[in-house]
Design a protein around this motif. Structure first.
Motif, PDB file in Angstrom:
ATOM      1  N   LEU B  17       0.825  -1.203   0.000  1.00  0.00           N
ATOM      2  CA  LEU B  17       0.000   0.000   0.000  1.00  0.00           C
ATOM      3  C   LEU B  17       0.863   1.258   0.000  1.00  0.00           C
ATOM      4  N   PRO B  18       0.404   2.288  -0.717  1.00  0.00           N
ATOM      5  CA  PRO B  18       1.148   3.542  -0.758  1.00  0.00           C
ATOM      6  C   PRO B  18       1.178   4.214   0.606  1.00  0.00           C
ATOM      7  N   ARG B  20       1.082   7.178   3.320  1.00  0.00           N
ATOM      8  CA  ARG B  20       0.225   8.349   3.433  1.00  0.00           C
ATOM      9  C   ARG B  20       1.059   9.568   3.797  1.00  0.00           C
ATOM     10  N   ALA B  21       0.759  10.687   3.187  1.00  0.00           N
ATOM     11  CA  ALA B  21       1.466  11.915   3.533  1.00  0.00           C
ATOM     12  C   ALA B  21       0.895  12.502   4.810  1.00  0.00           C
ATOM     13  N   ALA B  65      -4.585  14.028   3.466  1.00  0.00           N
ATOM     14  CA  ALA B  65      -5.895  13.938   4.120  1.00  0.00           C
ATOM     15  C   ALA B  65      -5.637  13.908   5.622  1.00  0.00           C
ATOM     16  N   PRO B  66      -5.968  14.991   6.297  1.00  0.00           N
ATOM     17  CA  PRO B  66      -5.633  15.089   7.721  1.00  0.00           C
ATOM     18  C   PRO B  66      -6.273  13.965   8.507  1.00  0.00           C
ATOM     19  N   SER B  67      -5.546  13.424   9.438  1.00  0.00           N
ATOM     20  CA  SER B  67      -6.057  12.328  10.249  1.00  0.00           C
ATOM     21  C   SER B  67      -7.042  12.845  11.288  1.00  0.00           C
ATOM     22  N   THR B  68      -8.287  12.407  11.172  1.00  0.00           N
ATOM     23  CA  THR B  68      -9.247  12.866  12.176  1.00  0.00           C
ATOM     24  C   THR B  68      -8.942  12.255  13.531  1.00  0.00           C
ATOM     25  N   VAL B  69      -8.205  11.159  13.554  1.00  0.00           N
ATOM     26  CA  VAL B  69      -7.948  10.561  14.867  1.00  0.00           C
ATOM     27  C   VAL B  69      -7.011  11.454  15.665  1.00  0.00           C
ATOM     28  N   ALA B  70      -6.023  12.044  14.993  1.00  0.00           N
ATOM     29  CA  ALA B  70      -5.157  12.979  15.709  1.00  0.00           C
ATOM     30  C   ALA B  70      -5.967  14.180  16.187  1.00  0.00           C
ATOM     31  N   SER B  72      -9.135  14.325  16.781  1.00  0.00           N
ATOM     32  CA  SER B  72     -10.057  13.949  17.845  1.00  0.00           C
ATOM     33  C   SER B  72      -9.376  13.945  19.202  1.00  0.00           C
ATOM     34  N   LEU B  73      -8.158  13.455  19.197  1.00  0.00           N
ATOM     35  CA  LEU B  73      -7.444  13.335  20.471  1.00  0.00           C
ATOM     36  C   LEU B  73      -7.382  14.685  21.154  1.00  0.00           C
ATOM     37  N   THR B  78     -15.171  13.166  18.134  1.00  0.00           N
ATOM     38  CA  THR B  78     -14.774  12.252  17.067  1.00  0.00           C
ATOM     39  C   THR B  78     -15.658  12.385  15.833  1.00  0.00           C
ATOM     40  N   LEU B 110     -20.162  10.303  10.948  1.00  0.00           N
ATOM     41  CA  LEU B 110     -20.268   8.966  10.393  1.00  0.00           C
ATOM     42  C   LEU B 110     -20.798   8.042  11.478  1.00  0.00           C
TER      43      LEU B 110
END
Lengths: 345, 345
Positions: B17-18, B20-21, B65-70, B72-73, B78, B110
């Motif tokens: 898999l590529p 992620r930036a 694509a910014p990580s929503t998990v970061a 959220s923390l 969330t 979601l």
DNA sequence: GTGAATCGGACAAACGGTTTCCTAAGTTTT
DNA sequence: AAAACTTAGGAAACCGTTTGTCCGATTCAC
């Protein structure tokens, strides 16, 4: 050990909701450091059993539930997948989702549900949002067995296509065994003594109609039989089943078996047969496809039908996805077999 | 600006898999610091427009694509909710889920889907896993309108009950307007000239059967009419509809209107009426409940029926949940109105 | 009694972003 | 030309958890 208060004291309660305890609260209450508390709860490190017990007790009392979002940030895994359905939770996606949830649940994964309503734009939008949420993988559930365009190239997570396979054969796809379904139906009809068998099915534009029709002819040939007339292509509706049977009885009044491409068609067919004075199942045997309980059991007589194993298909999709996530992708087109459900028709 | 390579270079690709930036890659490529990149992308801070543009371009090229998990923390939100359905994605939960997804989608949320299969243990298990994932709220979708035990006390997130309201009146619940549904049906029958109206419905043990039966009597009374015979309690099936009509025609052969508690019952009823030689809808008018297209449109004649507005109910549940998450909970029992769908019966 | 081995637990870095604070220029004022 | 402001962007703290490193205290062997 310095006796702490039993509830985490500082921080803004703000809303009426109770504050959540963090691992820091647990550690404080057990009189250890945060790192130690983590090890105690996860069975890591070298700790005295007494210390572990103390931490566990503190966690229990505080109803500590570790935040998977913090954990995800560190490990890169979210234990979360996305399921994109093009089917507005219709007849097909429901059993697929159930099966997928089964398989994923075993891996302690939870599924985000996205309904694309067959709109490519919505679909892309959902893909984007799923990737932002760092899902570990994606299942794309279709509603027909026609191949579809892949959902994107070079995605950073594995994708499994369910029911509607990807046009790219290096993708991972699972679909139902359409030729096998036709064989099951024909074998049953022949086994119960039918010899003049007709086939009524859905639109010619649907892959599954065409494949089933071809396989029906083949399966009959294997028994040394010919299809009565041509396959009747129409629509997936009761009305079509009724209409086709009316025509069929005029052109081939001696028909003694009908294989219908869907339960709704079969239900229309049985109604038309019954109303024409035929006695079922003595005079004519009918077999449907879908085992859609609502239709199949309400029909008179209750329908014998081929269950395409959609729930099993969903489960398989979940398993294939988990395997791919774990680094063992199984590219290519997989099929799951159906099975015959014998009722009275 | 030092010209960087276009792909993030270091780090283990490991799987096929590529990579992620991350925002660090974007920042490096744009020749700014991480913080600045964040501000540029989110429209915060004081930055030259040219800098913003440069960062945006870098993000674009890297497909950042910014990580929503970061995120959220840090924020504690969330933008994720859980939907627990007791109904295995059956007839009721499907439209509710659709509606809920509509409402939640507008809030960029979601939904995790959890099927409890009506098992309290599974349900608790799901609650726990949802809370670990720090969902912002939970929707509990039932399958009957009977009140149910709340899913837990003192949960750290808001909960909305859909269709099956919580027994605790300080919880937030949405359900369908059962008395209103009966009124719609009766008003329609009376308006079309029916005067001798009977009622065939589901099990007496279901709240909605009882409520609809009572409301039917009341609605008739409002027109100065009496119910023909007692309500016929039975089951939610076509067979029951057929059977009840057969009995009904013997005890009250002059009946000219039947209100059925479900479309499946109504379908059975129309079949039995038609087969008894009655002409529909001239001789007897039939109204169902559910507007379950599959049953209602396949019936002969197509059924006039009361749509309980389940999708609207789901949407309302989503809206109430979002409001509660945003700090404005609306406790109590809310109802959504149904509407009549006139077809030919 | 001293050195080595073992054990238990503290400390800090890391994950990927956001946000606050702060500084180094550039600009204006006197 | 020096002081007072602006402006643009950098450095670092922070969110909640895991995990590798390191250190002090026992225990053991000699």
């Amino acid at each position: 050990m310095t006796s702490d208060t039993s509830v985490p004291e500082s921080g803004p309660p703000a809303n009426g909701l109770p504050r959540r305890a963090g691992i820091a609260d647990v550690a404080a209450r057990a009189g250890v450091s945060v790192g130690t508390a983590s090890k105690a709860l996860n069975g890591r490190g070298n700790l005295r059993e007494e210390t572990r017990a103390r931490v566990r007790a503190a966690a229990e009392e505080l109803e500590f539930a570790p935040s998977t979002v913090a954990r995800s940030l560190l490990t890169g895994r979210t234990f979360t997948v996305g399921i994109i359905t093009t089917d507005s939770y219709g007849r097909f996606s429901i059993p697929i989702m159930r099966g997928a949830e089964d398989a994923l649940g075993l891996g302690e994964m939870l599924a985000f549900l996205c309904d694309s309503r067959d709109d490519p734009i919505r679909e892309q939008h959902h893909i984007k949002r799923l990737l932002e949420r760092r899902v570990d993988g994606i299942i794309v559930a279709g509603r027909r067995t026609d191949a579809r365009q892949p959902v994107g190239r070079n995605l950073p997570v594995p994708v499994v296509y369910a029911l509607a396979p990807s046009a790219d054969e290096s993708d991972i796809s699972v679909t139902s065994d359409e030729p096998g379904a036709a064989r099951l139906a024909i074998d049953h009809l022949v086994r119960t003594g039918r010899r003049r068998i007709a086939h009524i099915t859905g639109p010619h534009s649907h892959a599954s109609s065409r494949v089933r029709a071809d396989s029906t002819v083949e399966a009959l040939r294997a028994h040394g039989l010919e299809l009565v007339g041509d396959p009747w292509f129409g629509s997936w509706s009761e009305a079509w089943g009724r209409f086709a049977v009316a025509q069929l009885l005029r052109s081939d009044p001696d028909v003694d078996g009908i294989f219908c491409g869907a339960d709704v068609i079969a239900r229309g067919a049985t109604d038309a047969l019954r109303e024409s004075g035929a006695s079922l199942p003595m005079q004519v045997g009918v077999v449907g496809v879908d085992n859609w309980v609502i239709s199949a059991e309400a029909a008179r007589p209750p329908l014998t039908t081929v269950d395409l194993g959609l729930q099993e298909l969903g489960r398989r999709a979940g398993e294939l996805l988990i395997a791919a996530i774990d680094g063992s992708p199984a590219p290519g087109l997989h099929t799951v077999p159906g099975h015959l459900v014998v009722r009275e028709s």
